[in-house]
Design a protein around this motif. Structure first.
Motif, PDB file in Angstrom:
ATOM      1  N   ARG A  58      35.031  18.850 -25.522  1.00  0.00           N
ATOM      2  CA  ARG A  58      36.228  19.220 -26.361  1.00  0.00           C
ATOM      3  C   ARG A  58      37.208  18.469 -26.586  1.00  0.00           C
ATOM      4  N   ARG A 103      39.345  18.498 -33.447  1.00  0.00           N
ATOM      5  CA  ARG A 103      39.456  19.407 -34.351  1.00  0.00           C
ATOM      6  C   ARG A 103      38.603  20.594 -33.441  1.00  0.00           C
ATOM      7  N   LYS A 104      37.599  20.157 -32.103  1.00  0.00           N
ATOM      8  CA  LYS A 104      37.535  21.268 -31.558  1.00  0.00           C
ATOM      9  C   LYS A 104      38.590  21.378 -30.547  1.00  0.00           C
ATOM     10  N   ARG A 105      39.369  20.568 -29.447  1.00  0.00           N
ATOM     11  CA  ARG A 105      40.378  20.152 -28.786  1.00  0.00           C
ATOM     12  C   ARG A 105      40.989  21.561 -28.997  1.00  0.00           C
ATOM     13  N   GLU A 106      41.936  22.226 -30.371  1.00  0.00           N
ATOM     14  CA  GLU A 106      42.462  22.707 -30.997  1.00  0.00           C
ATOM     15  C   GLU A 106      41.581  24.112 -31.578  1.00  0.00           C
ATOM     16  N   SER A 107      40.487  24.408 -30.878  1.00  0.00           N
ATOM     17  CA  SER A 107      40.354  25.716 -32.215  1.00  0.00           C
ATOM     18  C   SER A 107      40.502  26.468 -30.868  1.00  0.00           C
ATOM     19  N   VAL A 108      39.811  27.589 -31.126  1.00  0.00           N
ATOM     20  CA  VAL A 108      40.494  29.245 -30.409  1.00  0.00           C
ATOM     21  C   VAL A 108      38.588  28.886 -29.110  1.00  0.00           C
ATOM     22  N   THR A 109      38.108  28.707 -29.486  1.00  0.00           N
ATOM     23  CA  THR A 109      36.938  28.197 -28.360  1.00  0.00           C
ATOM     24  C   THR A 109      37.396  27.378 -27.120  1.00  0.00           C
ATOM     25  N   SER A 110      37.942  26.388 -27.964  1.00  0.00           N
ATOM     26  CA  SER A 110      38.754  26.116 -26.426  1.00  0.00           C
ATOM     27  C   SER A 110      39.364  26.591 -25.208  1.00  0.00           C
ATOM     28  N   TYR A 111      40.116  27.170 -25.955  1.00  0.00           N
ATOM     29  CA  TYR A 111      41.049  28.464 -25.444  1.00  0.00           C
ATOM     30  C   TYR A 111      40.118  29.401 -24.894  1.00  0.00           C
TER      31      TYR A 111
END
Length: 398
Positions: free
Chosen positions: A77, A82-90
């Protein structure tokens, strides 16, 4: 049939995507796979599981599998903005943090090396101040856990140092890589814009040059045809002028192609005299104020050229007046004719040449107005700053 095959092969060659050179490739890690071998740091913990040196091996095994799975997911990710800055990554990072602290506190020893691995995963997702604060917290926590457990494989400060370096270096390399890619994209966009501006410059110059020249050729050809039955010498003089105009047009086109063509208002007014006379139009010039600056003078020359072209082509006029009013801040050129021909005024006000001139003058901070004159006929009014920018080298950049 063979010709069709050859043609299809040629087309397929032309449509192939250009091969990427080394300069076009992404700097730094080529992708997330480059960060996967670092998971080998966990082999010590895996060896402890196999050798039975870990209490509750099932818990340790599940924790090791979960950590590796989360690490792989987070790293992949991290290479997608785009995926890096999503909530899922956190959320995934938070889950990794819980597992890291649980395994390190529960088992110690080789399991402390999961702190640098977790730090590296954080470096692929986080940036800036948040990452710096998290790395300091992780390093301090790794040192504290190592001191508390007392069975660390190296000095506690080494674990903390490795934790900071893993995340910081990873984030720095990935940030630099992304910046380089953005700069390359910007450079390509600037190159594309430069090509578009050059095409626009060339199309405008070609229209202005050929439109004016062909109008002159048509007018003089008509004059030669009218004079030939009555005055052969005068007709030959018109033919000679046509030859001169053609040679001059070739020179101007060559200069326009290279982008070095320079004109002036005085030059265009001098050239307008014979052209208007051949069309049966009288020329009158009125000047006031100091001479315009060179850049402004060049732009006004284009206005005069286009106005003469329109008058000769469409107006059916008998008189064309040029009025130049030059002040300390603004310069105005007004060209009016008394034409009543079929092109007055509608067809002339929407021409391509006048639209191109309006864009050219607007880029230099000026304006161009065209339409019916106050006393009938047609009028073109150009207004520019006294020191307008947009001469030969810059006039079409807008």
């Amino acid at each position: 049939m063979s010709e069709e095959v050859t043609l299809s092969k040629n087309l397929s060659k032309k449509t192939k995507k250009p091969r990427k050179t080394k300069r076009d490739r992404r700097p730094g890690p080529r992708g997330p796979y480059a960060l996967l071998p670092i998971l080998l740091m966990g082999l010590g913990a895996f060896s402890n599981l196999l050798q039975g040196e870990t209490s509750n091996p099932w818990v340790g095994g599940i924790g090791l599998l979960a950590f590796n799975s989360l690490y792989i997911s987070v790293v992949f990710r991290g290479f997608d903005r785009r995926k890096r800055e999503s909530v899922t990554s956190y959320v995934l990072l938070a889950a990794m943090g819980v597992i890291t602290f649980g395994l390190a506190i529960g088992y110690g020893g080789n399991w402390l090396l999961f702190f640098p691995l977790f730090s590296l995963a954080c470096g692929t997702i986080l940036r800036g101040r948040r990452l710096g604060i998290l790395l300091v917290v992780l390093a301090a926590s790794a040192c504290a856990v190592a001191l508390w457990r007392g069975d660390h494989v190296s000095e506690p400060w080494t674990i903390g140092y490795g934790t900071v370096i893993s995340g910081g270096v990873t984030a720095a390399i990935l940030t630099l890589s992304e910046t380089v890619m953005e700069l390359r994209a910007t450079r390509q966009e600037l190159a594309r814009s430069a090509v578009e501006r050059e095409r626009l410059r060339f199309s405008r110059d070609l229209h202005d040059l050929l439109g004016h020249t062909l109008s002159v050729v048509v007018v003089k050809s008509e004059a030669a045809r009218r004079l030939a039955p009555h005055d052969l010498d005068a007709a030959l003089a018109q033919v000679s002028d046509i030859e001169s105009v053609g040679r001059q047009a070739l020179t101007e086109i060559r200069e326009a192609v290279t982008g070095y063509r320079e004109g002036s208002l005085a030059t265009e007014l001098d050239r307008a005299g014979p052209v208007l006379a051949a069309a049966g139009i009288q020329k009158a010039v009125h000047r006031s104020g100091p001479p315009p600056a060179p850049q402004t003078d060049v732009l006004l020359g284009w206005v005069a050229r286009e106005a003469v072209t329109n008058a000769v082509r469409h107006s059916g006029a008998t008189r064309c007046v040029f009025v130049l009013d030059s002040g300390p801040e603004r310069v105005r050129l007004t060209v009016t004719d008394d034409g009543t021909g079929p092109g007055t005024p509608g067809a002339r006000s929407g021409g391509t040449g006048l639209k191109g001139l309006a864009e050219r003058l607007a880029a230099a901070g000026g304006s161009l107005e065209s339409g019916p004159g106050p006393d009938g006929g047609f009028a073109v009014t150009a207004e520019l700053p006294a020191d307008a920018e947009g001469g030969p080298a810059e006039r079409d950049c807008g």
